[in-house]
Design a protein around this motif. Structure first.
Motif, PDB file in Angstrom:
ATOM      1  N   ILE A 194     -50.533 -97.873  46.170  1.00 28.08           N
ATOM      2  CA  ILE A 194     -51.196 -98.378  44.950  1.00 28.08           C
ATOM      3  C   ILE A 194     -51.945 -99.696  45.166  1.00 28.08           C
ATOM      4  N   CYS A 195     -51.537-100.446  46.208  1.00 26.69           N
ATOM      5  CA  CYS A 195     -52.182-101.753  46.439  1.00 26.69           C
ATOM      6  C   CYS A 195     -53.344-101.667  47.430  1.00 26.69           C
ATOM      7  N   GLY A 196     -53.591-100.487  47.971  1.00 25.15           N
ATOM      8  CA  GLY A 196     -54.667-100.332  48.950  1.00 25.15           C
ATOM      9  C   GLY A 196     -56.020-100.147  48.265  1.00 25.15           C
ATOM     10  N   LYS A 197     -57.048 -99.971  49.090  1.00 23.73           N
ATOM     11  CA  LYS A 197     -58.412 -99.851  48.553  1.00 23.73           C
ATOM     12  C   LYS A 197     -58.539 -98.603  47.665  1.00 23.73           C
ATOM     13  N   MET A 198     -58.036 -97.476  48.170  1.00 26.46           N
ATOM     14  CA  MET A 198     -58.113 -96.246  47.366  1.00 26.46           C
ATOM     15  C   MET A 198     -57.156 -96.307  46.185  1.00 26.46           C
ATOM     16  N   GLY A 199     -55.932 -96.793  46.440  1.00 23.42           N
ATOM     17  CA  GLY A 199     -54.934 -96.878  45.374  1.00 23.42           C
ATOM     18  C   GLY A 199     -55.472 -97.665  44.184  1.00 23.42           C
ATOM     19  N   ASP A 246     -45.659 -99.210  47.324  1.00 23.21           N
ATOM     20  CA  ASP A 246     -46.414 -99.860  48.401  1.00 23.21           C
ATOM     21  C   ASP A 246     -45.480-100.784  49.164  1.00 23.21           C
ATOM     22  N   ARG A 247     -45.914-101.197  50.355  1.00 21.45           N
ATOM     23  CA  ARG A 247     -45.066-102.130  51.115  1.00 21.45           C
ATOM     24  C   ARG A 247     -45.526-103.576  50.919  1.00 21.45           C
ATOM     25  N   ILE A 248     -46.651-103.743  50.210  1.00 20.53           N
ATOM     26  CA  ILE A 248     -47.100-105.111  49.902  1.00 20.53           C
ATOM     27  C   ILE A 248     -47.060-105.332  48.383  1.00 20.53           C
ATOM     28  N   ASN A 249     -47.099-106.587  47.984  1.00 22.45           N
ATOM     29  CA  ASN A 249     -47.088-106.962  46.552  1.00 22.45           C
ATOM     30  C   ASN A 249     -45.880-106.404  45.803  1.00 22.45           C
ATOM     31  N   PHE A 251     -51.864 -92.270  48.619  1.00 22.27           N
ATOM     32  CA  PHE A 251     -52.984 -92.892  49.340  1.00 22.27           C
ATOM     33  C   PHE A 251     -52.441 -93.995  50.246  1.00 22.27           C
ATOM     34  N   THR A 252     -51.367 -93.683  50.994  1.00 29.48           N
ATOM     35  CA  THR A 252     -50.830 -94.687  51.920  1.00 29.48           C
ATOM     36  C   THR A 252     -51.633 -94.629  53.222  1.00 29.48           C
ATOM     37  N   GLY A 253     -51.106 -93.942  54.215  1.00 26.51           N
ATOM     38  CA  GLY A 253     -51.828 -93.873  55.485  1.00 26.51           C
ATOM     39  C   GLY A 253     -51.046 -93.100  56.512  1.00 26.51           C
ATOM     40  N   PRO A 254     -51.584 -93.003  57.728  1.00 30.08           N
ATOM     41  CA  PRO A 254     -51.025 -92.104  58.736  1.00 30.08           C
ATOM     42  C   PRO A 254     -49.571 -92.389  59.121  1.00 30.08           C
ATOM     43  N   GLU A 255     -49.123 -93.645  59.010  1.00 35.11           N
ATOM     44  CA  GLU A 255     -47.772 -93.916  59.533  1.00 35.11           C
ATOM     45  C   GLU A 255     -46.656 -93.478  58.587  1.00 35.11           C
ATOM     46  N   VAL A 273     -51.793 -85.117  48.239  1.00 36.34           N
ATOM     47  CA  VAL A 273     -51.871 -86.002  49.396  1.00 36.34           C
ATOM     48  C   VAL A 273     -53.332 -86.334  49.687  1.00 36.34           C
ATOM     49  N   GLY A 274     -53.702 -87.584  49.391  1.00 33.84           N
ATOM     50  CA  GLY A 274     -55.051 -88.045  49.718  1.00 33.84           C
ATOM     51  C   GLY A 274     -55.078 -88.758  51.050  1.00 33.84           C
ATOM     52  N   ALA A 275     -53.942 -89.314  51.452  1.00 29.00           N
ATOM     53  CA  ALA A 275     -53.883 -90.033  52.737  1.00 29.00           C
ATOM     54  C   ALA A 275     -54.150 -89.068  53.877  1.00 29.00           C
ATOM     55  N   THR A 276     -54.833 -89.536  54.896  1.00 27.62           N
ATOM     56  CA  THR A 276     -55.144 -88.696  56.050  1.00 27.62           C
ATOM     57  C   THR A 276     -54.304 -89.149  57.249  1.00 27.62           C
ATOM     58  N   HIS A 317     -67.043 -94.178  59.530  1.00 32.47           N
ATOM     59  CA  HIS A 317     -66.235 -94.772  58.462  1.00 32.47           C
ATOM     60  C   HIS A 317     -66.182 -96.288  58.595  1.00 32.47           C
ATOM     61  N   HIS A 318     -65.708 -96.928  57.526  1.00 29.47           N
ATOM     62  CA  HIS A 318     -65.497 -98.384  57.522  1.00 29.47           C
ATOM     63  C   HIS A 318     -64.508 -98.777  58.626  1.00 29.47           C
ATOM     64  N   ASP A 319     -64.581-100.017  59.045  1.00 24.91           N
ATOM     65  CA  ASP A 319     -63.825-100.448  60.228  1.00 24.91           C
ATOM     66  C   ASP A 319     -62.333-100.659  59.974  1.00 24.91           C
ATOM     67  N   LYS A 320     -61.874-100.449  58.715  1.00 24.09           N
ATOM     68  CA  LYS A 320     -60.431-100.602  58.442  1.00 24.09           C
ATOM     69  C   LYS A 320     -59.715 -99.249  58.496  1.00 24.09           C
ATOM     70  N   LYS A 321     -60.460 -98.189  58.707  1.00 21.21           N
ATOM     71  CA  LYS A 321     -59.823 -96.863  58.747  1.00 21.21           C
ATOM     72  C   LYS A 321     -58.903 -96.778  59.948  1.00 21.21           C
ATOM     73  N   LYS A 322     -57.665 -96.274  59.703  1.00 23.75           N
ATOM     74  CA  LYS A 322     -56.663 -96.339  60.777  1.00 23.75           C
ATOM     75  C   LYS A 322     -56.636 -95.094  61.665  1.00 23.75           C
ATOM     76  N   ASP A 323     -57.018 -93.942  61.136  1.00 22.48           N
ATOM     77  CA  ASP A 323     -56.921 -92.721  61.936  1.00 22.48           C
ATOM     78  C   ASP A 323     -58.307 -92.248  62.380  1.00 22.48           C
ATOM     79  N   ALA A 324     -58.347 -91.658  63.548  1.00 23.10           N
ATOM     80  CA  ALA A 324     -59.585 -91.051  64.057  1.00 23.10           C
ATOM     81  C   ALA A 324     -59.198 -89.833  64.904  1.00 23.10           C
TER      82      ALA A 324
HETATM   83  N1  LIG Z   1     -58.700 -87.879  50.430  1.00 26.33           N
HETATM   84  C1  LIG Z   1     -59.739 -88.681  50.251  1.00 26.33           C
HETATM   85  O1  LIG Z   1     -60.752 -88.319  49.618  1.00 26.33           O
HETATM   86  C2  LIG Z   1     -59.705 -90.055  50.831  1.00 26.33           C
HETATM   87  C3  LIG Z   1     -60.736 -90.972  50.584  1.00 26.33           C
HETATM   88  C4  LIG Z   1     -60.634 -92.254  51.129  1.00 26.33           C
HETATM   89  C5  LIG Z   1     -59.524 -92.591  51.879  1.00 26.33           C
HETATM   90  N2  LIG Z   1     -58.555 -91.661  52.131  1.00 26.33           N
HETATM   91  C6  LIG Z   1     -57.346 -91.963  52.880  1.00 26.33           C
HETATM   92  O2  LIG Z   1     -56.456 -92.641  52.005  1.00 26.33           O
HETATM   93  C7  LIG Z   1     -55.610 -93.501  52.764  1.00 26.33           C
HETATM   94  C8  LIG Z   1     -55.681 -94.919  52.212  1.00 26.33           C
HETATM   95  O3  LIG Z   1     -56.972 -95.446  52.413  1.00 26.33           O
HETATM   96  P1  LIG Z   1     -57.312 -96.954  52.019  1.00 26.33           P
HETATM   97  O4  LIG Z   1     -58.712 -97.166  52.431  1.00 26.33           O
HETATM   98  O5  LIG Z   1     -56.918 -97.187  50.613  1.00 26.33           O
HETATM   99  O6  LIG Z   1     -56.319 -97.755  52.992  1.00 26.33           O
HETATM  100  P2  LIG Z   1     -55.604 -99.135  52.695  1.00 26.33           P
HETATM  101  O7  LIG Z   1     -55.045 -99.599  54.014  1.00 26.33           O
HETATM  102  O8  LIG Z   1     -56.500-100.050  51.950  1.00 26.33           O
HETATM  103  O9  LIG Z   1     -54.388 -98.759  51.726  1.00 26.33           O
HETATM  104  C9  LIG Z   1     -53.181 -98.176  52.148  1.00 26.33           C
HETATM  105  C10 LIG Z   1     -52.053 -98.735  51.297  1.00 26.33           C
HETATM  106  O10 LIG Z   1     -50.854 -98.060  51.686  1.00 26.33           O
HETATM  107  C11 LIG Z   1     -49.852 -99.022  51.909  1.00 26.33           C
HETATM  108  N3  LIG Z   1     -48.911 -98.570  52.943  1.00 26.33           N
HETATM  109  C12 LIG Z   1     -49.201 -98.307  54.238  1.00 26.33           C
HETATM  110  N4  LIG Z   1     -48.084 -98.001  54.918  1.00 26.33           N
HETATM  111  C13 LIG Z   1     -47.073 -98.075  54.019  1.00 26.33           C
HETATM  112  C14 LIG Z   1     -45.672 -97.879  54.113  1.00 26.33           C
HETATM  113  N5  LIG Z   1     -45.087 -97.597  55.287  1.00 26.33           N
HETATM  114  N6  LIG Z   1     -44.923 -98.016  52.996  1.00 26.33           N
HETATM  115  C15 LIG Z   1     -45.507 -98.335  51.812  1.00 26.33           C
HETATM  116  N7  LIG Z   1     -46.831 -98.560  51.672  1.00 26.33           N
HETATM  117  C16 LIG Z   1     -47.600 -98.425  52.758  1.00 26.33           C
HETATM  118  C17 LIG Z   1     -50.572-100.281  52.373  1.00 26.33           C
HETATM  119  O11 LIG Z   1     -49.796-101.448  52.137  1.00 26.33           O
HETATM  120  C18 LIG Z   1     -51.853-100.233  51.551  1.00 26.33           C
HETATM  121  O12 LIG Z   1     -51.716-100.942  50.332  1.00 26.33           O
HETATM  122  C19 LIG Z   1     -56.100 -93.390  54.221  1.00 26.33           C
HETATM  123  O13 LIG Z   1     -55.305 -92.456  54.900  1.00 26.33           O
HETATM  124  C20 LIG Z   1     -57.519 -92.882  54.068  1.00 26.33           C
HETATM  125  O14 LIG Z   1     -57.976 -92.179  55.196  1.00 26.33           O
HETATM  126  C21 LIG Z   1     -58.630 -90.432  51.607  1.00 26.33           C
END
Ligand SMILES: NC(=O)c1ccc[n+]([C@@H]2O[C@H](COP(=O)([O-])OP(=O)(O)OC[C@H]3O[C@@H](n4cnc5c(N)ncnc54)[C@H](O)[C@@H]3O)[C@@H](O)[C@H]2O)c1
Length: 265
Positions: free
Chosen positions: A9-14, A34-37, A73-77, A95-98, A152-159
């Motif tokens: 929820i605290c990320g860019k997509m969230g 989220d793990r932050i905030n 919308f967390t991330g790969p880990e 699941v929107g996270a990739t 993609h933008h340079d903050k994307k974690k997976d490739a």
């Molecule tokens: N499906 C889609 O259309 C679409 C579009 C854009 C991005 N994405 C994917 O969505 C994901 C998020 O993208 P983003 O740009 O918001 O990234 P981001 O890094 O800005 O946000 C990810 C959030 O998840 C949290 N997080 C990460 N690991 C965690 C953990 N172990 N426990 C709790 N919280 C955790 C982070 O603190 C962060 O706030 C990525 O996988 C990205 O590829 C999907």
């Protein structure tokens, strides 16, 4: 009313999706993971009034909020772990996270068959990207080869991106372009020059500030190329697909992959 727990929820997509979801009449955000905030009121994340719902990193808190649906919308880990938790908790998950591996997706698919709740994995919520994949699979039969360039933008974690992998899979169902990554007389003088290789297609990943999410599918034949290109220039491009997924997940089978599960094209 659909009660939603938003993961990442605290990320860019969230944050971007939250700011639109809170305006919907038929949706209530009941928890934020989220793990932050941690402990921050989710109202503050969108610059609105205090909601009484605080960001947590504990599954128990999410369960206590009794969501009908998790959106991740967390991330790969952590995304794989979150899906398994949602399955165990009998909670629907979009699941929107990739960053999931093919093996992980296969395991999720198997597990989802045996449960009552639903898993809907959507590597790209933008309708234009779904059209790009569909048009690419239509074009595949008429060309000799195909490569994908995703940017993609340079903050994307997976490739490579989840969309690029899904595009290669969709094209491969129509035509297997290459059995092997390299031709017999081909050699990389610098390792990685020919990119990644998935489903018979080379995928090249570019990461730069200034970009958001872009992909070109390039087909080649004697004397011609065809490029099918899609650009997400703002995160709002993902919202129409997300809200469509939320409102229609109940009609889907236990496991679905890709927004195309909901779009007739
Ligand atoms: N499906 C889609 O259309 C679409 C579009 C854009 C991005 N994405 C994917 O969505 C994901 C998020 O993208 P983003 O740009 O918001 O990234 P981001 O890094 O800005 O946000 C990810 C959030 O998840 C949290 N997080 C990460 N690991 C965690 C953990 N172990 N426990 C709790 N919280 C955790 C982070 O603190 C962060 O706030 C990525 O996988 C990205 O590829 C999907």
């Amino acid at each position: 009313m659909k009660n939603i727990a938003l993961f990442g929820i605290c990320g860019k997509m969230g944050r971007s999706m939250l700011s639109e979801l809170i305006l919907e009449q038929d949706i209530k955000i009941v928890a934020g993971f989220d793990r932050i905030n941690i402990g921050t009121d989710i109202g503050i994340l969108t610059g609105r009034e205090i909601s009484g719902i605080k960001v947590t990193d504990k599954y128990e808190d999410i369960k206590a909020a009794k969501p009908d649906l998790v959106i991740d919308f967390t991330g790969p880990e952590v995304v794989y772990k979150n899906i398994l938790w949602a399955i165990e908790s009998k909670t629907n998950i979009i699941v929107g996270a990739t960053g999931l591996s093919k093996e992980e997706i296969d395991i999720v698919k198997e597990k989802a068959k045996k449960i009552k709740s639903k898993v809907f994995i959507v590597p790209n919520f933008s309708i234009g990207a779904v059209m790009m994949v569909r048009l690419s699979s239509l074009a595949a039969s008429y060309f000799d080869n195909c490569e994908i360039v995703e940017m993609h933008h340079d903050k994307k974690k997976d490739a490579p991106s989840g969309t690029a992998i899904a595009t290669a899979t969709a094209i491969n169902k129509k035509k297997n372009f290459n059995a092997l990554k390299f031709l017999s007389d081909e050699k990389e003088t610098i390792e990685g020059s020919r990119g990644a290789f998935s489903d018979g297609i080379h995928i090249h990943s570019i990461r730069l500030p200034g970009l958001l999410a872009h992909q070109s599918v390039i087909f080649g034949s004697k004397g011609q190329t065809l490029t099918i290109k899609h650009d997400s220039i703002d995160r709002s491009s993902f919202y129409a697909g997300l809200i469509m997924a939320i409102r229609n997940i109940d009609k889907l089978p236990n496991f679905s992959y890709g927004l195309e599960s909901l779009i007739e094209i």
